[in-house]
Design a protein around this motif. Sequence first.
Motif, PDB file in Angstrom:
ATOM      1  N   ALA A 173      45.583  50.332  54.646  1.00 24.04           N
ATOM      2  CA  ALA A 173      45.314  49.307  56.560  1.00 24.04           C
ATOM      3  C   ALA A 173      46.280  48.469  56.697  1.00 24.04           C
ATOM      4  O   ALA A 173      45.988  47.449  57.426  1.00 24.04           O
ATOM      5  CB  ALA A 173      44.025  49.437  56.516  1.00 24.04           C
ATOM      6  N   GLY A 174      46.582  47.796  55.967  1.00 19.37           N
ATOM      7  CA  GLY A 174      47.835  46.543  56.312  1.00 19.37           C
ATOM      8  C   GLY A 174      46.991  45.284  56.084  1.00 19.37           C
ATOM      9  O   GLY A 174      47.510  44.350  56.147  1.00 19.37           O
ATOM     10  N   ILE A 175      46.035  45.559  54.896  1.00 19.26           N
ATOM     11  CA  ILE A 175      45.389  44.176  54.675  1.00 19.26           C
ATOM     12  C   ILE A 175      45.520  43.766  52.991  1.00 19.26           C
ATOM     13  O   ILE A 175      44.965  44.270  52.559  1.00 19.26           O
ATOM     14  CB  ILE A 175      43.443  44.014  55.369  1.00 19.26           C
ATOM     15  N   ASP A 176      46.467  42.334  52.843  1.00 15.51           N
ATOM     16  CA  ASP A 176      46.671  41.872  51.472  1.00 15.51           C
ATOM     17  C   ASP A 176      46.190  41.083  51.283  1.00 15.51           C
ATOM     18  O   ASP A 176      45.951  40.293  49.961  1.00 15.51           O
ATOM     19  CB  ASP A 176      47.953  42.403  50.899  1.00 15.51           C
ATOM     20  N   ASP A 177      44.811  40.426  51.828  1.00 21.05           N
ATOM     21  CA  ASP A 177      44.645  39.099  51.636  1.00 21.05           C
ATOM     22  C   ASP A 177      42.751  39.709  51.443  1.00 21.05           C
ATOM     23  O   ASP A 177      42.101  39.352  52.177  1.00 21.05           O
ATOM     24  CB  ASP A 177      44.384  38.562  53.058  1.00 21.05           C
ATOM     25  N   PHE A 178      42.601  39.772  49.968  1.00 16.50           N
ATOM     26  CA  PHE A 178      41.863  40.290  49.597  1.00 16.50           C
ATOM     27  C   PHE A 178      41.584  40.018  47.993  1.00 16.50           C
ATOM     28  O   PHE A 178      42.739  40.188  48.061  1.00 16.50           O
ATOM     29  CB  PHE A 178      40.874  41.909  49.853  1.00 16.50           C
ATOM     30  N   LEU A 179      40.298  39.998  46.691  1.00 15.82           N
ATOM     31  CA  LEU A 179      40.723  40.017  45.295  1.00 15.82           C
ATOM     32  C   LEU A 179      39.855  41.146  44.925  1.00 15.82           C
ATOM     33  O   LEU A 179      38.322  41.247  46.137  1.00 15.82           O
ATOM     34  CB  LEU A 179      40.394  39.093  45.343  1.00 15.82           C
ATOM     35  N   VAL A 180      39.814  41.760  43.881  1.00 15.90           N
ATOM     36  CA  VAL A 180      38.149  41.978  44.029  1.00 15.90           C
ATOM     37  C   VAL A 180      38.182  41.283  41.949  1.00 15.90           C
ATOM     38  O   VAL A 180      39.120  41.176  41.424  1.00 15.90           O
ATOM     39  CB  VAL A 180      38.592  43.554  43.456  1.00 15.90           C
ATOM     40  N   PHE A 181      36.878  41.315  42.500  1.00 14.91           N
ATOM     41  CA  PHE A 181      36.401  40.285  41.219  1.00 14.91           C
ATOM     42  C   PHE A 181      34.885  41.513  40.425  1.00 14.91           C
ATOM     43  O   PHE A 181      34.407  42.356  41.103  1.00 14.91           O
ATOM     44  CB  PHE A 181      35.373  39.712  41.506  1.00 14.91           C
ATOM     45  N   GLU A 182      35.663  41.137  38.793  1.00  9.56           N
ATOM     46  CA  GLU A 182      35.220  42.558  37.895  1.00  9.56           C
ATOM     47  C   GLU A 182      34.367  41.509  37.053  1.00  9.56           C
ATOM     48  O   GLU A 182      35.496  40.940  35.936  1.00  9.56           O
ATOM     49  CB  GLU A 182      36.063  43.444  37.423  1.00  9.56           C
ATOM     50  N   ARG A 183      33.891  41.978  36.052  1.00 10.29           N
ATOM     51  CA  ARG A 183      33.137  40.743  35.205  1.00 10.29           C
ATOM     52  C   ARG A 183      33.561  41.456  34.494  1.00 10.29           C
ATOM     53  O   ARG A 183      33.321  40.469  33.299  1.00 10.29           O
ATOM     54  CB  ARG A 183      31.464  41.049  35.197  1.00 10.29           C
ATOM     55  N   ALA A 184      34.421  42.845  33.955  1.00 15.47           N
ATOM     56  CA  ALA A 184      34.279  43.249  32.971  1.00 15.47           C
ATOM     57  C   ALA A 184      35.875  42.511  32.301  1.00 15.47           C
ATOM     58  O   ALA A 184      36.175  42.225  33.638  1.00 15.47           O
ATOM     59  CB  ALA A 184      34.817  44.462  32.392  1.00 15.47           C
ATOM     60  N   THR A 185      36.684  42.629  31.621  1.00 18.14           N
ATOM     61  CA  THR A 185      37.933  42.778  30.835  1.00 18.14           C
ATOM     62  C   THR A 185      38.650  44.111  31.836  1.00 18.14           C
ATOM     63  O   THR A 185      40.239  44.155  31.623  1.00 18.14           O
ATOM     64  CB  THR A 185      38.129  41.925  29.702  1.00 18.14           C
ATOM     65  N   ASP A 186      37.723  44.709  31.813  1.00 19.48           N
ATOM     66  CA  ASP A 186      39.380  46.294  32.565  1.00 19.48           C
ATOM     67  C   ASP A 186      38.184  46.993  33.327  1.00 19.48           C
ATOM     68  O   ASP A 186      36.622  46.311  34.014  1.00 19.48           O
ATOM     69  CB  ASP A 186      38.737  46.832  31.267  1.00 19.48           C
ATOM     70  N   LEU A 187      38.939  47.559  33.973  1.00 18.64           N
ATOM     71  CA  LEU A 187      38.256  47.794  35.427  1.00 18.64           C
ATOM     72  C   LEU A 187      37.739  49.589  34.676  1.00 18.64           C
ATOM     73  O   LEU A 187      37.622  50.026  34.025  1.00 18.64           O
ATOM     74  CB  LEU A 187      39.349  48.546  36.111  1.00 18.64           C
ATOM     75  N   GLY A 188      37.299  50.069  36.019  1.00 16.18           N
ATOM     76  CA  GLY A 188      36.406  51.595  35.325  1.00 16.18           C
ATOM     77  C   GLY A 188      35.324  51.277  35.695  1.00 16.18           C
ATOM     78  O   GLY A 188      34.213  52.733  36.054  1.00 16.18           O
ATOM     79  N   GLY A 189      34.136  50.679  36.166  1.00 17.49           N
ATOM     80  CA  GLY A 189      32.573  50.250  36.347  1.00 17.49           C
ATOM     81  C   GLY A 189      32.196  51.767  35.532  1.00 17.49           C
ATOM     82  O   GLY A 189      32.114  51.138  33.812  1.00 17.49           O
ATOM     83  N   THR A 190      31.099  52.685  35.506  1.00 18.18           N
ATOM     84  CA  THR A 190      30.311  53.439  34.156  1.00 18.18           C
ATOM     85  C   THR A 190      31.203  53.771  33.782  1.00 18.18           C
ATOM     86  O   THR A 190      31.622  54.592  32.757  1.00 18.18           O
ATOM     87  CB  THR A 190      29.457  54.001  34.755  1.00 18.18           C
ATOM     88  N   TRP A 191      32.258  54.370  34.182  1.00 18.98           N
ATOM     89  CA  TRP A 191      33.998  54.700  33.275  1.00 18.98           C
ATOM     90  C   TRP A 191      34.511  53.806  32.912  1.00 18.98           C
ATOM     91  O   TRP A 191      34.808  54.751  30.965  1.00 18.98           O
ATOM     92  CB  TRP A 191      34.763  56.003  33.957  1.00 18.98           C
ATOM     93  N   ARG A 192      33.878  53.312  32.283  1.00 16.60           N
ATOM     94  CA  ARG A 192      34.800  52.164  31.214  1.00 16.60           C
ATOM     95  C   ARG A 192      33.316  51.485  30.256  1.00 16.60           C
ATOM     96  O   ARG A 192      33.827  51.824  29.126  1.00 16.60           O
ATOM     97  CB  ARG A 192      34.551  50.631  31.811  1.00 16.60           C
ATOM     98  N   ASP A 193      32.393  51.652  30.560  1.00 17.86           N
ATOM     99  CA  ASP A 193      31.099  51.527  29.471  1.00 17.86           C
ATOM    100  C   ASP A 193      30.810  52.341  28.704  1.00 17.86           C
ATOM    101  O   ASP A 193      30.069  51.924  28.054  1.00 17.86           O
ATOM    102  CB  ASP A 193      30.075  50.589  30.973  1.00 17.86           C
ATOM    103  N   ASN A 194      30.419  54.043  28.961  1.00 20.79           N
ATOM    104  CA  ASN A 194      29.678  54.842  28.933  1.00 20.79           C
ATOM    105  C   ASN A 194      30.978  55.273  28.025  1.00 20.79           C
ATOM    106  O   ASN A 194      31.694  56.132  28.519  1.00 20.79           O
ATOM    107  CB  ASN A 194      29.076  55.693  30.029  1.00 20.79           C
ATOM    108  N   THR A 195      30.966  54.787  26.909  1.00 22.57           N
ATOM    109  CA  THR A 195      32.215  55.913  25.720  1.00 22.57           C
ATOM    110  C   THR A 195      31.190  56.395  24.342  1.00 22.57           C
ATOM    111  O   THR A 195      31.665  56.182  23.977  1.00 22.57           O
ATOM    112  CB  THR A 195      32.884  54.056  25.395  1.00 22.57           C
TER     113      THR A 195
END
Length: 640
Positions: A173-195
């Motif tokens: 949409a042309g919006i680049d003034d944002f950040l994504v804050f993640e508590r872990a050291t990698d992305l993926g959410g439940t697909w990162r955690d459930n191994t």
Amino acid sequence: MTTTPAPNRTTTTGTTTGATDTGTGTTADATPTTAPTAGVAPTPTTNTATTSTGTGTTSTAGTTTNTGTGTTTGSGTGTTTAAGTTAGSGTGTSTGAAGAGTGSATTAPRTTPRNTTGTGAVTVPGTTTTTGADTAHATAPRTTGDLAVRHLKVAVIGAGISGLGTAIGLLKAGIDDFLVFERATDLGGTWRDNTYPGCACDVQAHLYSYSFARNPDWKSTFATQAEVHAYLKDCATRHGVDPHLRYDHELHNATWNDTHHHWDIRTKHGRYTAQILVTGTGYLSDPAIPNIPGLDTFTGTLFHSSRWNHDHDLTGRNVAVIGTGASAIQFVPAIQPDVNRLDLYQRTPPWIAAKPDKPNTPRHTWMLRHLPGYQRFRRTFNKHGREIVAFFMSRPSRTTGMKNMAAGHLKKSVTDPALRTRLTPDYTVGCKRLLFSNTWYPAIQQPNVDIISDTITRIGPTHITTTDGTTRHIDTIILATGFTATDRPIAHLIHGRNGHTLADTWNRDGMTAHRGTTIHGFPNLFMLLGPNTTLGHSSQTVMIEAQITYILAALKTLHTHHLTTLDVHPHAQTTYNHTLQNRLKNTVWNTGGCTSWYTDTKGNNPSIWPTYTWRFHHQTRTFDLTNYQTTTHTNHTTNP
């Protein structure tokens, strides 16, 4: 004087000698030699100076270190210029070591320009105080005391499927003034955690992926955890999200500031403000730990399935598994051959159907890669095919066919009538999540597996005792007890307009939202996978993408109408929820005769979307501004 604070760490080193004098000079902040960590709030400025004597020059002996606040060191009246910013003029007062004069100062280049107008003062302890007009943009750091606070258009919490999808949508949409804050050291959410061993998706891979980022390389009908995780990482890179990710930035608090119309955000590594706050933390992110007496006294190895302890070798162990839900039916068959004994504590048996999983052939993969429209057709076919299940689950009487399918799978897999009776649920199929497995029934019939239906009364240091008085000695406990779906931890961290947390609001009024996305009293907050967006029949990506469309439409509305805030009208939220609960009233999820994680402690169902996904898509394809109270840039007027 116009002063623009820089987010970079700046160091100025200089030594001169002199006595009391008046003259002309220039002070410059040096360009940093080491790039700062993006998104991390700098530490306060520290200066050390001494007064020396001499003739003809201003005296400042020592080393001046300006850390991260973009502070201007200089004296007198003049113009401050910062690279990449708009310069202005003002009057500055200078306090130094035994001298005053007229001069100019240059600050280090900034990373992001600033463009909003205000008046303020920048102070370097022991050196220069500059007061004047401050021209600033919303994306630059603002100073609070001696801490720099970066302002964002959008702050996204969580880098799972929801957060990444939002980030991709913002960039498109042309919006680049944002950040994504993640508590872990990698992305993926439940697909990162459930191994855990055997972890895989139970929705077809073509449907459990973004419609705008289809993947032709799935290895089989249902993707494994490793495949989904790799897919999400690839999406983040291909769509340019990586520079916006901030790892190890656990959210500590987010509070609505009604004076400045923004969110004050505090993370593990710093403070931020944002006009828009989007939560993408989902409802399967924080494990639910059962309240069993003595659990904390167990001296063996204990872990939840979503926090699998890969350092603990299960070979030859006596293992207790508590829970028989979606996770257990995947990892139990994987660990059963290795353990010495497996005690499976089953509160209620699940309905399980055969899983139609098969590898993708080379011919099928070629078609997915090269045949135009084929992959889109497969995804659409799966999507609409699952809508039929929503029709069945709208009334318990319509689930007979699904029950016969699951019961047939049980009868075919378990020949012992007594065991089959113990494994037959006493509730309507679909009341709890319908599970799919081809390996569960064979695994739990092995000689080293014991299915225990008696309630656990106490856990000791090395044993578990049940209501029948039996004590079983074990050395490992694996909790397959699900997640805190109706008591979301993030709700305790978000404070709304009245200062109350979202958790307090939901405890008082019930867990509700408008369009599953916005909540009255929490302006400019958008919650992905909020109340009543959980699906019992299809892929959550369908709901996530619909919500992202709704959020982007809201942002466009803010811009088009020059609005500052959006706060859903309480009547609109109440009406919406009333309609949802009426739809849920006669569904299998409410009247199927079970207690599931879909319901809260009061028996309400704040989780399930009770009808077809196309209806939710229709509701969220445009933004319904008339259902919102708004404020503008110039006033705090509330629109009805």
